[in-house]
Design a protein around this motif. Structure first.
Motif, mmCIF file in Angstrom:
data_model
loop_
_atom_site.group_PDB
_atom_site.id
_atom_site.type_symbol
_atom_site.label_atom_id
_atom_site.label_comp_id
_atom_site.label_asym_id
_atom_site.label_seq_id
_atom_site.Cartn_x
_atom_site.Cartn_y
_atom_site.Cartn_z
ATOM 1 N N ASN A 56 0.783 -1.471 -0.616
ATOM 2 C CA ASN A 56 -0.322 0.231 -0.183
ATOM 3 C C ASN A 56 0.462 1.393 -0.351
ATOM 4 O OD1 ASN A 56 -2.551 -1.891 0.363
ATOM 5 N ND2 ASN A 56 -2.252 -1.897 2.430
ATOM 6 N N THR A 57 0.309 2.490 -1.179
ATOM 7 C CA THR A 57 1.117 3.848 -0.462
ATOM 8 C C THR A 57 -0.568 4.671 -0.295
ATOM 9 O OG1 THR A 57 3.106 4.764 -1.964
ATOM 10 C CG2 THR A 57 1.470 3.516 -4.125
ATOM 11 N N SER A 58 0.687 5.956 -0.647
ATOM 12 C CA SER A 58 -0.060 6.994 -0.456
ATOM 13 C C SER A 58 0.704 8.024 -2.011
ATOM 14 C CB SER A 58 -0.138 8.038 0.324
ATOM 15 O OG SER A 58 1.380 8.992 0.493
ATOM 16 N N LEU A 59 0.864 6.961 -2.556
ATOM 17 C CA LEU A 59 1.968 8.032 -3.895
ATOM 18 C C LEU A 59 1.181 7.269 -5.155
ATOM 19 C CD1 LEU A 59 4.995 6.798 -4.119
ATOM 20 C CD2 LEU A 59 4.962 9.014 -3.827
ATOM 21 N N LYS A 60 0.389 8.823 -6.034
ATOM 22 C CA LYS A 60 -0.112 8.269 -7.204
ATOM 23 C C LYS A 60 0.640 7.420 -8.077
ATOM 24 C CE LYS A 60 -1.458 11.448 -11.242
ATOM 25 N NZ LYS A 60 -1.696 12.239 -11.798
#
Length: 531
Positions: free
Chosen positions: A134-138
């Motif tokens: 999981n990541t907050s990056l686009k």
């Protein structure tokens, strides 16, 4: 053009494998996957002149990016993931990266930097696990899923061979990292010449089509010394180890039939000392070392294990190869123990390399293996400057020669011997001491596992050498024993008595740089802080 390097392998060795973790595929599939990646990049809006960054361990994905990114006209930025977070951020912003291929292991770094990377528009995740982290990056998605969703057809364009293909950043003693860059023409010429150097000369059959190749120099470091391009052109089996772990490297060597690798001395030392190496026959391994001078202790350890080793010389600015061990037929006929000193030398300049060693007046030094000066070079594949820093580039190329900053001598046969870095030479009482020579002599003691020598300020002599010594596990040693050990080299004339370090400190470890070299800058800073 770099795309031309892909033509031969699928003709001559289409069934040979690229291996990384649980993934195996042949050269036909490699070409198909490169086309798929090119489609993914193009669909993401990447075009000629755009910069694509890669943050990954040594992998099949990195190899694919070596080709796909420059083959669409974009620039591949090899991000040094071992730099500090701030330095990584500086290099990515300075290079104006537009898209980043990032391994899940480095997501926390990129998430921290995201707000400081204004030119980055999107990311592609590189996942080794069954599910992407999981990541907050686009992100555009996960690498394998993106490749699976697109075509294996891509018509790679022709364009100016002088177009920039790759860039990466080299760290110095002061200031921010500096960006070097290389064109398609330079990389192809370096690849062709390196293939000849590694395969064509008698006694230097390091990498031929029947070999199995595994890098142990990070792929972000000077194109892994350029060998992946050579290996792909020759169609050899390639084994990519991911993150370096000594026991895993030895297992891959044993299980995959690896015959050729390259690495800096600190990595090779860890490899030889790991548990898996103790009961593994290493006699099939051909090892190329460079990036720092190998100590005699390491070299003798390799000889005892049956490893055929060679020493190369180059630097980030030179793409990198400039010289390599070359033995005459008479030298090659000597027993292995008799070749140690010859193989430790920095070697003979390879084809197309114009190399000279000049003194402070600009005159070439005599070929007596005694007089020293700075190594200066010209060759078709040297960086032409530093990215967006023209004044530093002009300094690098002062007088029309690339200034390496290395001190060396040359013997009557044209064999180069690096004596030290200019910044690491120890000046004591007006005399010159080579830190590399002292390290090599100290390393000959059987209880020494690793050693680093630096100059420290001295009110009387300007500088004096100080040695940090890591003992072999389970053995004890003290400074008095080592000073007595060095006296034998005073007696036989190799060094003067005043060259023996007054301070020899026994330590648990020695700092290394992001590419595994002994970090003398950090050592000097730590010593200065300690007073």
């Amino acid at each position: 053009m770099i795309k031309s390097l892909l033509l031969s392998a699928k003709r001559y060795a289409p069934e040979r494998e690229i291996v990384c973790g649980n993934r195996r595929y042949d050269y036909r599939e490699l070409n198909a996957r490169i086309a798929r990646l090119a489609n993914v990049l193009t669909e993401a809006g990447i075009g000629a002149g755009d910069t694509v960054a890669v943050m990954d361990w040594d992998s099949h994905r990195y190899l694919e990016a070596y080709f796909a990114v420059p083959m669409i006209g974009a620039v591949l930025h090899h991000v040094n993931v071992r730099l500090s977070v701030d330095q990584i951020g500086y290099t990515m912003a300075h290079a104006e990266d537009r898209l980043v291929l990032v391994n899940d292991d480095f997501l926390p770094i990129v998430e921290e930097l995201a707000d400081r990377l204004p030119t980055v528009e999107s990311y592609i995740q590189l996942s080794d696990a069954a599910e992407a982290a999981n990541t907050s990056l686009k992100t555009l998605g996960e690498y394998e899923a993106l490749l699976a969703s697109t075509s294996t057809d891509y018509l790679f364009p022709d364009f100016d061979e002088n177009s920039v293909a790759t860039t990466f950043y080299t760290t110095g003693t002061t200031g921010n990292p500096k960006g070097v860059y290389f064109s398609h023409r330079q990389l192809v010429l370096h690849t062709l010449n390196m293939a000849t150097t590694l395969a064509a000369y008698e006694g230097v059959s390091l990498l031929r089509s029947e070999d199995v190749y595994m890098p142990m120099t990070p792929m972000f470091h000077v194109h892994a010394w350029g060998v992946p391009y050579v290996a792909t052109m020759l169609g050899v089996k390639q084994v990519y180890p991911g993150r370096y772990e000594p026991n895993r490297l030895v297992r891959l060597y044993r299980d995959e039939g690896v015959t050729f690798s390259h690495g800096v001395p600190t990595v090779l030392q860890m490899l030889l000392n790991c548990d898996e190496a103790k009961d593994t026959d290493l006699g099939r391994w051909k090892l190329l070392t460079g990036g720092a001078a190998p100590t005699e202790g390491l070299v003798r350890q390799m000889v005892e294990r049956g490893i055929r080793f060679y020493t190369g010389y180059g630097m980030s600015e030179t793409c990198p190869l400039l010289s390599l061990t070359h033995l005459t037929p008479e030298q090659a006929a000597l027993p292995p123990a008799g070749q140690v000193a010859l193989r430790m030398r920095t070697g003979v300049p390879i084809s197309l390399v114009d190399l000279r060693v000049v003194d402070e007046t600009g005159c070439e030094v005599p070929l007596d293996d005694s007089c020293v000066g700075e190594v200066q070079v010209r060759a078709p594949w040297l960086t032409q400057g530093y990215f967006r820093e023209p004044e530093k580039g002009a300094e690098l190329w002062q007088g029309g020669w690339l200034h390496t900053g290395d001190v060396a001598s040359v013997d009557a046969h044209g064999v180069l011997q690096i004596r030290d870095r200019i910044k690491d030479v120890i000046k004591t009482g007006g005399e010159w001491i080579s830190s590399l020579l002292l390290e090599s002599l100290i390393s000959r003691h059987p209880a020494v596992a690793n050693v680093a020598v630096v100059g420290v300020p001295d009110p009387r002599w300007d500088e004096r050498p100080l040695a940090l010594v890591v003992p072999v596990e389970g053995q004890e040693i003290d400074s008095g024993t080592l000073k007595q050990h060095l006296m034998q080299y005073v007696d036989n004339g190799e060094i003067n008595k005043w060259a023996i370090p007054q301070q020899i400190r026994i330590v648990d470890s020695i700092p290394v740089t992001s590419v595994g070299k002994v970090n003398k800058k950090q050592i000097r800073e730590q010593l200065a802080a300690q007073g």
